[in-house]
Structures are given as structure tokens and as C-alpha cells.
Motif scaffolding. Sequence first.
Motif, PDB file in Angstrom:
ATOM      1  N   ARG A   1      29.529 -25.791  -6.352  1.00 12.12           N
ATOM      2  CA  ARG A   1      29.012 -26.552  -7.489  1.00 12.12           C
ATOM      3  C   ARG A   1      27.602 -26.100  -7.843  1.00 12.12           C
ATOM      4  NH1 ARG A   1      30.755 -32.744  -6.178  1.00 12.12           N
ATOM      5  NH2 ARG A   1      32.897 -32.280  -5.542  1.00 12.12           N
ATOM      6  N   LEU A   2      27.335 -26.126  -9.119  1.00  8.51           N
ATOM      7  CA  LEU A   2      26.013 -25.735  -9.602  1.00  8.51           C
ATOM      8  C   LEU A   2      24.987 -26.820  -9.272  1.00  8.51           C
ATOM      9  CD1 LEU A   2      24.242 -23.811 -11.276  1.00  8.51           C
ATOM     10  CD2 LEU A   2      24.979 -25.069 -13.312  1.00  8.51           C
ATOM     11  N   GLU A   3      23.866 -26.391  -8.701  1.00 11.22           N
ATOM     12  CA  GLU A   3      22.816 -27.355  -8.358  1.00 11.22           C
ATOM     13  C   GLU A   3      21.574 -27.206  -9.244  1.00 11.22           C
ATOM     14  OE1 GLU A   3      23.644 -28.548  -3.798  1.00 11.22           O
ATOM     15  OE2 GLU A   3      22.283 -26.877  -4.102  1.00 11.22           O
ATOM     16  N   GLY A   4      21.376 -26.017  -9.779  1.00  5.49           N
ATOM     17  CA  GLY A   4      20.212 -25.863 -10.641  1.00  5.49           C
ATOM     18  C   GLY A   4      19.752 -24.420 -10.732  1.00  5.49           C
ATOM     19  N   ARG A   5      18.770 -24.223 -11.580  1.00  3.98           N
ATOM     20  CA  ARG A   5      18.257 -22.883 -11.851  1.00  3.98           C
ATOM     21  C   ARG A   5      17.032 -22.608 -10.987  1.00  3.98           C
ATOM     22  NH1 ARG A   5      18.903 -20.029 -17.177  1.00  3.98           N
ATOM     23  NH2 ARG A   5      17.493 -18.238 -17.116  1.00  3.98           N
ATOM     24  N   VAL A   6      17.037 -21.449 -10.368  1.00  3.84           N
ATOM     25  CA  VAL A   6      15.910 -21.020  -9.537  1.00  3.84           C
ATOM     26  C   VAL A   6      15.120 -19.999 -10.341  1.00  3.84           C
ATOM     27  CG1 VAL A   6      15.248 -19.969  -7.344  1.00  3.84           C
ATOM     28  CG2 VAL A   6      17.324 -21.371  -7.481  1.00  3.84           C
ATOM     29  N   ARG A   7      13.904 -20.327 -10.695  1.00  2.17           N
ATOM     30  CA  ARG A   7      13.120 -19.432 -11.544  1.00  2.17           C
ATOM     31  C   ARG A   7      12.549 -18.276 -10.730  1.00  2.17           C
ATOM     32  NH1 ARG A   7       8.581 -22.469 -14.041  1.00  2.17           N
ATOM     33  NH2 ARG A   7       8.457 -23.317 -11.953  1.00  2.17           N
ATOM     34  N   HIS A   8      12.609 -17.100 -11.304  1.00  3.27           N
ATOM     35  CA  HIS A   8      12.053 -15.891 -10.686  1.00  3.27           C
ATOM     36  C   HIS A   8      12.463 -15.780  -9.219  1.00  3.27           C
ATOM     37  CE1 HIS A   8       8.769 -15.029 -13.910  1.00  3.27           C
ATOM     38  NE2 HIS A   8       9.971 -15.220 -14.408  1.00  3.27           N
ATOM     39  N   ASP A   9      13.756 -15.785  -9.037  1.00  5.15           N
ATOM     40  CA  ASP A   9      14.315 -15.741  -7.685  1.00  5.15           C
ATOM     41  C   ASP A   9      14.074 -14.389  -7.022  1.00  5.15           C
ATOM     42  OD1 ASP A   9      15.968 -16.754  -5.530  1.00  5.15           O
ATOM     43  OD2 ASP A   9      17.509 -15.374  -6.259  1.00  5.15           O
ATOM     44  N   TYR A  10      14.161 -13.332  -7.815  1.00  6.54           N
ATOM     45  CA  TYR A  10      13.918 -11.998  -7.256  1.00  6.54           C
ATOM     46  C   TYR A  10      13.471 -11.056  -8.364  1.00  6.54           C
ATOM     47  CZ  TYR A  10      18.356 -10.430  -9.243  1.00  6.54           C
ATOM     48  OH  TYR A  10      19.360 -10.107 -10.114  1.00  6.54           O
ATOM     49  N   ARG A  11      12.858  -9.949  -7.969  1.00  9.16           N
ATOM     50  CA  ARG A  11      12.386  -8.995  -8.974  1.00  9.16           C
ATOM     51  C   ARG A  11      13.344  -7.821  -9.059  1.00  9.16           C
ATOM     52  NH1 ARG A  11       6.190  -7.709  -9.558  1.00  9.16           N
ATOM     53  NH2 ARG A  11       6.386  -6.953  -7.434  1.00  9.16           N
ATOM     54  N   GLY A  12      14.008  -7.671 -10.194  1.00 13.87           N
ATOM     55  CA  GLY A  12      14.916  -6.559 -10.426  1.00 13.87           C
ATOM     56  C   GLY A  12      14.166  -5.409 -11.066  1.00 13.87           C
ATOM     57  N   PRO A  13      14.909  -4.345 -11.398  1.00 15.99           N
ATOM     58  CA  PRO A  13      14.274  -3.162 -11.992  1.00 15.99           C
ATOM     59  C   PRO A  13      13.547  -3.468 -13.299  1.00 15.99           C
ATOM     60  CG  PRO A  13      16.618  -2.765 -11.554  1.00 15.99           C
ATOM     61  CD  PRO A  13      16.349  -4.190 -11.196  1.00 15.99           C
ATOM     62  N   ASP A  14      14.028  -4.493 -14.021  1.00 15.88           N
ATOM     63  CA  ASP A  14      13.430  -4.835 -15.314  1.00 15.88           C
ATOM     64  C   ASP A  14      12.565  -6.091 -15.275  1.00 15.88           C
ATOM     65  OD1 ASP A  14      14.738  -2.651 -16.497  1.00 15.88           O
ATOM     66  OD2 ASP A  14      16.573  -3.834 -16.680  1.00 15.88           O
TER      67      ASP A  14
ATOM     68  N   ARG B   1      13.917 -12.138 -12.240  1.00 19.68           N
ATOM     69  CA  ARG B   1      15.204 -12.672 -12.648  1.00 19.68           C
ATOM     70  C   ARG B   1      15.386 -14.104 -12.154  1.00 19.68           C
ATOM     71  NH1 ARG B   1      17.744 -10.610 -16.434  1.00 19.68           N
ATOM     72  NH2 ARG B   1      19.581 -11.649 -15.584  1.00 19.68           N
ATOM     73  N   ASP B   2      15.923 -14.952 -13.027  1.00 20.41           N
ATOM     74  CA  ASP B   2      16.296 -16.297 -12.620  1.00 20.41           C
ATOM     75  C   ASP B   2      17.686 -16.261 -11.987  1.00 20.41           C
ATOM     76  OD1 ASP B   2      13.953 -17.093 -13.765  1.00 20.41           O
ATOM     77  OD2 ASP B   2      14.861 -18.348 -15.315  1.00 20.41           O
ATOM     78  N   ALA B   3      17.926 -17.234 -11.127  1.00 17.10           N
ATOM     79  CA  ALA B   3      19.230 -17.340 -10.470  1.00 17.10           C
ATOM     80  C   ALA B   3      19.756 -18.756 -10.632  1.00 17.10           C
ATOM     81  CB  ALA B   3      19.109 -17.001  -8.991  1.00 17.10           C
ATOM     82  N   GLN B   4      21.048 -18.906 -10.414  1.00 17.69           N
ATOM     83  CA  GLN B   4      21.645 -20.228 -10.318  1.00 17.69           C
ATOM     84  C   GLN B   4      21.917 -20.511  -8.849  1.00 17.69           C
ATOM     85  OE1 GLN B   4      21.499 -21.991 -12.841  1.00 17.69           O
ATOM     86  NE2 GLN B   4      22.491 -21.179 -14.661  1.00 17.69           N
ATOM     87  N   GLN B   5      21.570 -21.706  -8.428  1.00 14.06           N
ATOM     88  CA  GLN B   5      21.846 -22.126  -7.054  1.00 14.06           C
ATOM     89  C   GLN B   5      23.180 -22.861  -7.032  1.00 14.06           C
ATOM     90  OE1 GLN B   5      19.711 -22.204  -4.006  1.00 14.06           O
ATOM     91  NE2 GLN B   5      21.627 -22.904  -3.093  1.00 14.06           N
TER      92      GLN B   5
ATOM     93  N   ARG C   1      26.714 -27.331   5.013  1.00  8.22           N
ATOM     94  CA  ARG C   1      26.311 -26.982   3.642  1.00  8.22           C
ATOM     95  C   ARG C   1      26.291 -25.454   3.509  1.00  8.22           C
ATOM     96  NH1 ARG C   1      23.127 -28.234  -0.829  1.00  8.22           N
ATOM     97  NH2 ARG C   1      21.786 -26.488  -1.367  1.00  8.22           N
ATOM     98  N   LEU C   2      27.017 -24.949   2.505  1.00  9.19           N
ATOM     99  CA  LEU C   2      27.097 -23.501   2.283  1.00  9.19           C
ATOM    100  C   LEU C   2      26.492 -23.187   0.917  1.00  9.19           C
ATOM    101  CD1 LEU C   2      28.212 -20.919   3.594  1.00  9.19           C
ATOM    102  CD2 LEU C   2      30.383 -21.381   2.458  1.00  9.19           C
ATOM    103  N   GLU C   3      25.522 -22.280   0.900  1.00  6.67           N
ATOM    104  CA  GLU C   3      24.781 -21.994  -0.333  1.00  6.67           C
ATOM    105  C   GLU C   3      25.008 -20.558  -0.802  1.00  6.67           C
ATOM    106  OE1 GLU C   3      20.725 -22.437   0.815  1.00  6.67           O
ATOM    107  OE2 GLU C   3      20.829 -24.621   0.915  1.00  6.67           O
ATOM    108  N   ALA C   4      24.900 -20.370  -2.112  1.00  6.93           N
ATOM    109  CA  ALA C   4      24.916 -19.017  -2.679  1.00  6.93           C
ATOM    110  C   ALA C   4      24.046 -19.022  -3.925  1.00  6.93           C
ATOM    111  CB  ALA C   4      26.334 -18.607  -3.035  1.00  6.93           C
ATOM    112  N   ARG C   5      23.253 -18.000  -4.082  1.00  7.65           N
ATOM    113  CA  ARG C   5      22.444 -17.830  -5.289  1.00  7.65           C
ATOM    114  C   ARG C   5      22.941 -16.632  -6.057  1.00  7.65           C
ATOM    115  NH1 ARG C   5      16.091 -18.706  -3.910  1.00  7.65           N
ATOM    116  NH2 ARG C   5      16.388 -20.858  -3.271  1.00  7.65           N
ATOM    117  N   VAL C   6      23.000 -16.797  -7.365  1.00  8.32           N
ATOM    118  CA  VAL C   6      23.573 -15.718  -8.168  1.00  8.32           C
ATOM    119  C   VAL C   6      22.767 -15.559  -9.448  1.00  8.32           C
ATOM    120  CG1 VAL C   6      25.276 -17.397  -8.985  1.00  8.32           C
ATOM    121  CG2 VAL C   6      25.691 -14.992  -9.343  1.00  8.32           C
ATOM    122  N   ASP C   7      22.570 -14.323  -9.832  1.00 18.34           N
ATOM    123  CA  ASP C   7      21.831 -14.035 -11.068  1.00 18.34           C
ATOM    124  C   ASP C   7      22.480 -14.780 -12.237  1.00 18.34           C
ATOM    125  OD1 ASP C   7      19.897 -11.574 -12.292  1.00 18.34           O
ATOM    126  OD2 ASP C   7      21.396 -12.387 -13.682  1.00 18.34           O
ATOM    127  N   VAL C   8      21.666 -15.328 -13.123  1.00 20.41           N
ATOM    128  CA  VAL C   8      22.192 -16.135 -14.233  1.00 20.41           C
ATOM    129  C   VAL C   8      23.183 -15.366 -15.109  1.00 20.41           C
ATOM    130  CG1 VAL C   8      20.292 -17.779 -14.401  1.00 20.41           C
ATOM    131  CG2 VAL C   8      20.134 -15.603 -15.606  1.00 20.41           C
TER     132      VAL C   8
END
Length: 120
Positions: A83-96, A99-103, A61-68
Motif C-alpha cells: 500500500r502507498l504510504e506517501g511521497r519521499v522527497r529527494h530520496d536519491y540522486r540520479g544522473p539527472d 528524484r522523489d520516491a513513493q513509499q 512490516r515490509l517496505e519498498a521505495r520506488v521512483d515516482v
Amino acid sequence: RADADDPARAVPIGNAALGLVPYGAATIGYALRRDVWGSGYAGELVALLRDFAFGPLGVHRLEARVDVDNAASIRVLVRAGFRLEGRVRHDYRGPDGWRDAQQYALLADDPPAGSAVKGG
Ligand SMILES: CC(C)(COP(=O)(O)OP(=O)(O)OC[C@H]1O[C@@H](n2cnc3c(N)ncnc32)[C@H](O)[C@@H]1OP(=O)(O)O)[C@@H](O)C(=O)NCCC(=O)NCCS
């Protein structure tokens, strides 16, 4: 980037990481220098990481998370068959702020997608 005649003068165009996680899974991440965006290198890179993970490393299984909002990276992953698996809420804190990410993920036995490499 290949400085074909003199590898000692080659200049890195970015970085990529593949991290093994228990059990039989791995995550990937990558970032390219801005002046080479749009050249297809990210597609080539993700295809190489994918083939290395599923081949010699025996990953399932190979995973990648990317900013929405990171449409270019999402395009690269989808092109490589992720393939898209779902939205990860507040995955990381950016300058602003947070941020949510897509898994995204790809399994070794998922049906093959077309080539991730432009023109390939
Ligand atoms: C994401 C990143 C690696 C993409 O690199 P790249 O060299 O431009 O990627 P490629 O040229 O291989 O492919 C980009 C694809 O996205 C598309 N694209 C680019 N900008 C886009 C946008 N704003 N909206 C939709 N698609 C877009 C391109 O058309 C291309 O699609 P195609 O292959 O169908 O033509 C690069 O922008 C980067 O390093 N960004 C900063 C770090 C980062 O976001 N890393 C990823 C974290 S998950």
C-alpha cells in the motif's frame, strides 16, 4: 533463469535484496536484466520475498521505495498487496538530479491481496 537440465549453466537474470531493519521490519529491492522485463519474474520475486519475510523471518512490516516514474515496479508492488504510504522527497540522486520516491509497505496482518504471480 532455470537452465533446467544443467543448473551449473544457469544465468542470473537479476538480483534482489531483503534487509532487516529494527524492529520487526524489512526492506526489499530488486532489479532484473532488461531482456527479461515483462515476463512476470518481478512479481514472482516480490511474492517470494514477501512470503519469506512474513514466514520464516517473522517480519511484521515490509517496505519498498520506488521512483515516482517507475510504473512497472509500482504495479508489481501493488499486485503483491503493498500500500502507498506517501511521497519521499529527494530520496536519491540520479544522473539527472534528485528524484522523489513513493513509499510502499505491507504489514503481516494486512488483508491478503490477490496473487502477485501472473496467472496465479
Ligand atoms: C521494475 C522491474 C523489476 C519490473 O520487472 P518486470 O519483469 O517487467 O515485472 P513483471 O513482468 O513481473 O510485471 C510488470 C508489471 O508492470 C506493468 N508495466 C510495465 N511497464 C509499465 C508501464 N510503463 N506503465 C504501467 N505498467 C507497466 C506490466 O504490465 C506488469 O503488470 P501486469 O502484471 O499487471 O501485467 C524491472 O523493470 C527492473 O528491473 N527495472 C530496473 C530496476 C528497478 O526499477 N527496480 C525496482 C526498484 S524499486
